[in-house]
Design a protein around this motif. Sequence first.
Motif, PDB file in Angstrom:
ATOM      1  N   ILE A  16       0.822  -1.032  -0.023  1.00 26.21           N
ATOM      2  CA  ILE A  16       0.002   0.043  -0.059  1.00 26.21           C
ATOM      3  C   ILE A  16       0.936   1.288   0.206  1.00 26.21           C
ATOM      4  O   ILE A  16       0.569   2.188  -0.669  1.00 26.21           O
ATOM      5  N   ARG A  17       1.983   1.175   0.897  1.00 25.35           N
ATOM      6  CA  ARG A  17       2.738   2.374   0.809  1.00 25.35           C
ATOM      7  C   ARG A  17       3.648   2.603  -0.307  1.00 25.35           C
ATOM      8  O   ARG A  17       4.507   3.594  -0.454  1.00 25.35           O
ATOM      9  N   GLY A  18       3.651   1.573  -1.188  1.00 22.64           N
ATOM     10  CA  GLY A  18       4.753   1.861  -2.343  1.00 22.64           C
ATOM     11  C   GLY A  18       6.044   1.042  -2.026  1.00 22.64           C
ATOM     12  O   GLY A  18       6.985   1.444  -2.931  1.00 22.64           O
ATOM     13  N   ARG A  19       6.350   0.462  -0.769  1.00 19.55           N
ATOM     14  CA  ARG A  19       7.722   0.079  -0.645  1.00 19.55           C
ATOM     15  C   ARG A  19       7.809  -1.129  -1.768  1.00 19.55           C
ATOM     16  O   ARG A  19       8.851  -1.214  -2.068  1.00 19.55           O
ATOM     17  N   TYR A  20       6.823  -1.883  -2.119  1.00 20.70           N
ATOM     18  CA  TYR A  20       6.983  -2.896  -3.038  1.00 20.70           C
ATOM     19  C   TYR A  20       6.231  -2.574  -4.247  1.00 20.70           C
ATOM     20  O   TYR A  20       4.825  -2.383  -4.281  1.00 20.70           O
ATOM     21  N   PRO A  21       6.598  -1.773  -5.330  1.00 18.41           N
ATOM     22  CA  PRO A  21       5.695  -1.191  -5.986  1.00 18.41           C
ATOM     23  C   PRO A  21       5.177  -1.952  -7.031  1.00 18.41           C
ATOM     24  O   PRO A  21       5.313  -3.417  -7.036  1.00 18.41           O
ATOM     25  N   GLN A  22       3.977  -1.519  -7.531  1.00 20.22           N
ATOM     26  CA  GLN A  22       3.272  -2.262  -8.594  1.00 20.22           C
ATOM     27  C   GLN A  22       4.025  -2.895  -9.881  1.00 20.22           C
ATOM     28  O   GLN A  22       4.934  -2.402 -10.153  1.00 20.22           O
ATOM     29  N   GLY A  23       3.803  -4.101  -9.790  1.00 17.04           N
ATOM     30  CA  GLY A  23       4.589  -4.729 -11.048  1.00 17.04           C
ATOM     31  C   GLY A  23       5.889  -5.463 -10.218  1.00 17.04           C
ATOM     32  O   GLY A  23       6.601  -6.227 -11.089  1.00 17.04           O
ATOM     33  N   SER A  24       6.526  -5.246  -9.029  1.00 18.03           N
ATOM     34  CA  SER A  24       7.603  -5.700  -8.630  1.00 18.03           C
ATOM     35  C   SER A  24       7.386  -7.197  -8.099  1.00 18.03           C
ATOM     36  O   SER A  24       6.227  -7.415  -7.757  1.00 18.03           O
ATOM     37  N   ARG A  25       8.633  -7.960  -8.145  1.00 18.79           N
ATOM     38  CA  ARG A  25       8.801  -9.257  -7.895  1.00 18.79           C
ATOM     39  C   ARG A  25       9.168  -9.621  -6.484  1.00 18.79           C
ATOM     40  O   ARG A  25       9.779  -8.842  -5.961  1.00 18.79           O
ATOM     41  N   LEU A  26       8.218 -10.286  -5.573  1.00 19.64           N
ATOM     42  CA  LEU A  26       8.410 -10.743  -4.471  1.00 19.64           C
ATOM     43  C   LEU A  26       9.456 -11.973  -4.155  1.00 19.64           C
ATOM     44  O   LEU A  26       8.475 -12.764  -3.852  1.00 19.64           O
ATOM     45  N   ALA A  27      10.212 -11.874  -4.468  1.00 20.07           N
ATOM     46  CA  ALA A  27      11.331 -13.204  -4.257  1.00 20.07           C
ATOM     47  C   ALA A  27      11.260 -13.545  -2.874  1.00 20.07           C
ATOM     48  O   ALA A  27      11.650 -12.676  -2.109  1.00 20.07           O
ATOM     49  N   GLU A  28      11.123 -14.927  -2.864  1.00 21.05           N
ATOM     50  CA  GLU A  28      11.162 -15.529  -1.382  1.00 21.05           C
ATOM     51  C   GLU A  28      12.183 -15.232  -0.666  1.00 21.05           C
ATOM     52  O   GLU A  28      12.163 -14.867   0.532  1.00 21.05           O
ATOM     53  N   GLN A  29      13.436 -15.803  -1.165  1.00 15.06           N
ATOM     54  CA  GLN A  29      14.777 -15.505  -0.634  1.00 15.06           C
ATOM     55  C   GLN A  29      15.020 -14.352  -0.002  1.00 15.06           C
ATOM     56  O   GLN A  29      15.345 -14.001   1.313  1.00 15.06           O
TER      57      GLN A  29
END
Length: 235
Positions: A33-46
């Motif tokens: 929500i805050r944009g720390r992880y932007p739209q379209g960004s990949r959330l890699a598990e490791q």
Amino acid sequence: MLDNPVMAAPIDPTTRPDSLSRQIYATLREGIIRGRYPQGSRLAEQRLAEELQVSRVPLREAVPVLEIEGFVSTLPRRSAIVTTWTIRSVHDLFDLRLCLEVGAARYAARRIAAGASIAPLRAALETARGSVGSGDAYRIADDSTRFHEGIVDLTDNALMRAVMRSLAGRMMWLFFMTHEPGPLHAHNGHEELLAAIESGDERVAEAVAYTHIEHYRLDSLRALRASSDIHDEPA
């Protein structure tokens, strides 16, 4: 690796396993929500596990909840991808809000006419009023969303409440991205909506709810188009 280098606060590893996954979910949700992880960004598990200082197991339990609520999408053996807002997805959200919340306003007014208390909704409005003065966009978005949830709660309809819970995160995300056009204007709309429900007149409550949602649809699209937070559908 994550596309955004801004780091989230580590998770307390001593937390109970079931609570740990909920804490991870809440941290990732707020980060999106805050944009720390932007739209379209990949959330890699490791990378996430290292960033939050947790194992992959509770992380894998948290991500599906984010997917159900529309924050991420996943593919087999692929990292989760943060959802990208499009003009169509904004309209989809507002169309569903019209179906749900206009009816909720009607049934809430009916319950008030039958003697139910307006106090919980009024308290939610007062909380929202306080957040407007704070200038904290995240708090404003959270409290605005809770006010709308309060209307659905007032219906005492379990199915409506369940549907609203599934929408609340996306509503808050959109509120956060579009608060600049005028949180005070939105708050005044909430006061009008509360007054309509408190009147006990079902048709008035429906009409005010419909107008409020449609006005916010237009304000949201205007704000998003003026920023880089929305994408047109591919041709």
